[in-house]
Design an enzyme around this catalytic site. Structure first.
Site, PDB file in Angstrom:
ATOM      1  CG  ASP A   1       8.433   6.803   4.989  1.00 14.18           C
ATOM      2  OD1 ASP A   1       7.382   7.036   4.365  1.00 14.18           O
ATOM      3  OD2 ASP A   1       8.520   6.918   6.231  1.00 14.18           O
TER       4      ASP A   1
ATOM      5  N   GLY B   1       5.100  11.861   0.732  1.00 12.00           N
ATOM      6  CA  GLY B   1       3.979  12.732   1.074  1.00 12.00           C
ATOM      7  C   GLY B   1       4.469  14.030   1.715  1.00 12.00           C
ATOM      8  NE  ARG B   2       7.008  12.198   6.379  1.00 13.23           N
ATOM      9  CZ  ARG B   2       7.813  11.335   6.979  1.00 13.23           C
ATOM     10  NH1 ARG B   2       8.588  11.741   7.967  1.00 13.23           N
ATOM     11  NH2 ARG B   2       7.839  10.083   6.585  1.00 13.23           N
TER      12      ARG B   2
ATOM     13  NE  ARG C   1      -0.101  11.403   1.458  1.00 11.24           N
ATOM     14  CZ  ARG C   1       0.935  11.108   2.262  1.00 11.24           C
ATOM     15  NH1 ARG C   1       1.380  12.007   3.123  1.00 11.24           N
ATOM     16  NH2 ARG C   1       1.493   9.927   2.219  1.00 11.24           N
TER      17      ARG C   1
ATOM     18  CG  HIS D   1       3.234   8.802  -4.053  1.00 12.47           C
ATOM     19  ND1 HIS D   1       3.954   8.383  -2.954  1.00 12.47           N
ATOM     20  CD2 HIS D   1       1.959   8.982  -3.621  1.00 12.47           C
ATOM     21  CE1 HIS D   1       3.137   8.314  -1.911  1.00 12.47           C
ATOM     22  NE2 HIS D   1       1.927   8.676  -2.283  1.00 12.47           N
TER      23      HIS D   1
ATOM     24  CB  SER E   1       3.163  -1.493   3.311  1.00 11.98           C
ATOM     25  OG  SER E   1       2.163  -0.648   3.861  1.00 11.98           O
ATOM     26  CB  THR E   2      -0.194  -5.599   3.765  1.00  8.08           C
ATOM     27  OG1 THR E   2       0.729  -5.507   4.865  1.00  8.08           O
ATOM     28  CG2 THR E   2       0.271  -6.708   2.844  1.00  8.08           C
TER      29      THR E   2
ATOM     30  CG  LEU F   1      20.346  -4.206  -9.562  1.00  5.89           C
ATOM     31  CD1 LEU F   1      20.954  -4.406  -8.175  1.00  5.89           C
ATOM     32  CD2 LEU F   1      20.165  -2.714  -9.824  1.00  5.89           C
TER      33      LEU F   1
HETATM   34  C1  IPE Z   1       6.416   2.111   4.609  1.00  4.44           C
HETATM   35  O1  IPE Z   1       6.152   3.452   4.738  1.00  4.44           O
HETATM   36  C2  IPE Z   1       5.844   1.578   3.326  1.00  4.44           C
HETATM   37  C3  IPE Z   1       6.499   2.050   2.114  1.00  4.44           C
HETATM   38  C4  IPE Z   1       7.522   2.842   2.044  1.00  4.44           C
HETATM   39  C5  IPE Z   1       5.930   1.542   0.898  1.00  4.44           C
HETATM   40  P1  IPE Z   1       4.854   3.992   5.485  1.00  4.44           P
HETATM   41  O2  IPE Z   1       4.877   5.466   5.360  1.00  4.44           O
HETATM   42  O3  IPE Z   1       3.647   3.304   5.003  1.00  4.44           O
HETATM   43  O4  IPE Z   1       5.114   3.551   6.993  1.00  4.44           O
HETATM   44  P2  IPE Z   1       4.580   4.180   8.348  1.00  4.44           P
HETATM   45  O5  IPE Z   1       3.084   4.250   8.229  1.00  4.44           O
HETATM   46  O6  IPE Z   1       5.174   5.529   8.487  1.00  4.44           O
HETATM   47  O7  IPE Z   1       5.051   3.249   9.416  1.00  4.44           O
HETATM   48  C1  IPE Z   2       6.376   6.518   0.954  1.00  2.00           C
HETATM   49  O1  IPE Z   2       6.068   7.831   1.180  1.00  2.00           O
HETATM   50  C2  IPE Z   2       5.637   5.921  -0.211  1.00  2.00           C
HETATM   51  C3  IPE Z   2       4.565   5.004   0.163  1.00  2.00           C
HETATM   52  C4  IPE Z   2       4.293   4.601   1.363  1.00  2.00           C
HETATM   53  C5  IPE Z   2       3.731   4.500  -0.915  1.00  2.00           C
HETATM   54  P1  IPE Z   2       4.832   8.243   2.063  1.00  2.00           P
HETATM   55  O2  IPE Z   2       3.641   8.353   1.185  1.00  2.00           O
HETATM   56  O3  IPE Z   2       4.685   7.321   3.212  1.00  2.00           O
HETATM   57  O4  IPE Z   2       5.270   9.671   2.556  1.00  2.00           O
HETATM   58  P2  IPE Z   2       5.122  10.261   4.021  1.00  2.00           P
HETATM   59  O5  IPE Z   2       5.754   9.290   4.954  1.00  2.00           O
HETATM   60  O6  IPE Z   2       3.663  10.417   4.280  1.00  2.00           O
HETATM   61  O7  IPE Z   2       5.851  11.548   3.977  1.00  2.00           O
HETATM   62 MG    MG Z   3       5.472   7.272   5.051  1.00  2.00          MG
END
Ligand code: IPE
Ligand code: IPE
Ligand code: MG
Length: 239
Positions: free
Chosen positions: A20, A23-24, A33, A37, A65-66, A132
């Site tokens: 996670d 994006g930030r 964003r 990735h 995620s879903t 692995l």
């Molecule tokens: C969880 O992260 C899903 C993945 C890392 C793929 P999210 O960024 O979607 O979760 P929330 O929305 O902060 O809970």
């Molecule tokens: C995790 O990073 C990757 C996915 C959920 C696909 P985010 O995209 O959730 O990044 P933040 O949490 O917005 O920074």
């Molecule tokens: Mg996130």
């Protein structure tokens, strides 16, 4: 953090990661964003190298995620295409390293057939590897997985009194994967976000402040050292 600090006889067999903060990471650099990735991919492969180095046998990563379908269409599209392209580009390299690739998640109609084909091809190519197992959770949700397991159990005509925890476990997406010993989440968030709800019942959780694109094997080792300091009790008492 260096390798000698790790007790190589007590490495977690299964490490799960909520990758996670992409994006930030990008927003802080004034980038779209999606650039986050892209940058997150290097972190993933560095984590794989780290896992191979210390002998982790199972690594499961949360890639989509879903609930991520609720993001802007443009970002969702990017993630789907990006994952397909990455798979094609990196699967041979993973194969050479002895990595078995697996995918868990719903195979619904929103996923292009070409992406599903790419996943199947990668899984097939690497199926005999044992060094692995890298499981990518894609279009994955813990609740969806448990719901699907319930459907399968009902469809099989199982009588209620015959249903045990093992029955539920055996009907999850990948029943042969052991429960995670260590679950890492990056980006300073303290939640599971629907990841491995059933399997993480007794996982040790390590939350790191680092944003996923800045994650490296060094952070994996740090989390493993933290894991090795914990006392796992599974509801009992240590004698
Ligand atoms: C969880 O992260 C899903 C993945 C890392 C793929 P999210 O960024 O979607 O979760 P929330 O929305 O902060 O809970
Ligand atoms: C995790 O990073 C990757 C996915 C959920 C696909 P985010 O995209 O959730 O990044 P933040 O949490 O917005 O920074
Ligand atoms: Mg996130």
């Amino acid at each position: 953090m260096s390798l000698p600090e790790i007790d190589l006889s007590a490495v977690p067999a299964h490490v799960a990661c909520v990758m996670d903060g992409n994006g930030r990471w990008a927003e802080r650099r004034g980038l779209p964003r999606t650039a986050g990735h892209e940058a997150g991919l290097d972190a993933l492969f560095d984590a794989v190298d780290g896992a191979l180095e210390i002998g982790v046998q199972w690594l499961t990563v949360y890639a989509f995620s879903t609930e991520n379908w609720s993001r802007p269409l443009e970002e969702v599209r990017f993630l789907l295409d990006f994952n397909r392209a990455t798979l094609r580009a990196r699967r041979d390299e993973m194969h050479e390293r002895g990595v078995r690739l697996r995918f868990v998640g719903g195979r619904d109609r929103r996923l292009a057939r070409s992406l599903l084909r790419e996943m199947d091809a990668a899984a097939e190519l690497t199926a005999a590897n044992r060094r692995l197992t890298l499981t990518v959770a894609f279009n994955y949700g813990g609740r969806a997985e448990i719901t699907e397991a319930v459907r399968r159990i009902v469809a099989a005509g199982t009588r209620p009194e015959e249903i045990t925890e093992d029955t539920v476990g055996a009907n999850l997406f990948s029943p042969d994967i052991p429960d995670p010993d260590l679950l890492i989440r990056t980006s300073g968030e303290y939640r599971l976000s629907n990841f491995l709800l059933w399997q993480s019942a007794y996982s040790e959780m390590v939350f790191l402040d680092v944003l996923w694109p800045d994650f490296s094997r060094r952070h994996l080792l740090k989390a493993v050292v933290e894991y090795q300091r914990r006392e796992r009790r599974f509801g009992g008492l240590d004698q």
